[in-house]
Design a protein around this motif. Structure first.
Motif: not given
Length: 264
Positions: A176-186, A215-223
């Motif tokens: 689901n969208a949260v699963g993709w967000r969680h792993h992608t940020m790492k 998902f438009g905000d996804l980036n490196m965690p420091c950003f």
């Protein structure tokens, strides 16, 4: 009614089956093959139900940034991946994901079922000897595998134990969208292995195309809002000592005059 879209095209060509599509992918790549249609809108509808308000798309941003993750979880996205085994095993550490992977038990050498990864360092001028060694060891492993299985010395599931971690595997990865967000940020972090980071950058680009609010905000965690969570940083990006966000990102926030706490 919620509908799932399915797309087996790659580079302008439509493939009749998922197997054929997966085989056509270059090594270390992922293709979005199924997703919730109009996912942003449905997340907004779910959020509006919680707040008993009009289903405006801005609700998605609010829920996303405030950690109201259940609103995002109703949307599903599935990728088919063709990656080296050492990359795939990082995916297996993900939470809330469903996998179906090609079994090496059914792969025969004579069918041309093996591809393998070659590190970019070995493709540089002057590294021909090391490149030849890399190729030799992989091809020798395939030769032995073929001998053990074709001559029925042992079953495929035992013979596969000698295969290198750089060989390609193919699998479907649904979350689901949260699963993709969680792993992608790492995996977008510069401390992540390059092959994994590049793979997930491609995944993010495809997700943003289908659901820019989710998902438009996804980036490196420091950003992003949470900042760097690594005890040992990459050392390549200057961090604010208090927020542990990139200094360049903090300056951008100040210029936009958007409060850090909300960042809608």
């Amino acid at each position: 009614m919620i509908e799932l879209a399915i797309d087996f095209t790659y580079q302008g060509k439509e493939y009749p089956t998922l197997v054929e599509l997966a085989k056509a992918l270059p090594l270390n790549s992922a293709k979005l093959v199924q997703w919730t249609e109009d996912a942003d809108r449905f997340a907004a509808e779910a959020g509006s139900l919680c707040y008993e308000s009009e289903p405006r798309l801005g609700i998605v941003n609010h829920c996303r940034d405030s950690g109201h993750n259940t609103v995002l979880e109703h949307n599903i996205f599935s990728f088919v991946k063709k990656v080296p085994i050492f990359v795939a095993r990082q995916d297996m550490r993900a939470r809330h994901a469903s996998f179906d992977e090609r079994s090496l038990r059914y792969v025969r050498l004579k069918d041309g079922g093996f591809e393998y990864y070659i590190p970019p360092e070995l493709k540089k001028p002057g590294r021909e000897e090391e490149l030849n060694q890399w190729i030799y060891h992989h091809e020798k492993a395939f030769e032995l595998y073929g001998h053990y299985t074709d001559e029925e010395i042992m079953e495929n599931e035992r013979a596969r134990a000698l295969l290198p971690l750089g060989i390609a595997t193919m699998y479907v990865d649904s979350r689901n969208a949260v699963g993709w967000r969680h792993h992608t940020m790492k995996r977008l972090c510069l401390r992540a292995q390059e092959e994994i980071r590049l793979l997930y950058r491609s995944i993010v680009n495809q997700l943003v195309e289908k659901a820019p609010r989710l998902f438009g905000d996804l980036n490196m965690p420091c950003f992003m809002k949470q900042g760097c969570g690594e005890a040992k940083t990459c050392g390549l990006i200057e961090l604010d000592p208090v927020t542990r966000r990139a200094v360049a990102y903090e300056k951008k926030l100040k210029r936009s005059q958007v409060p850090v706490e909300t960042k809608l």
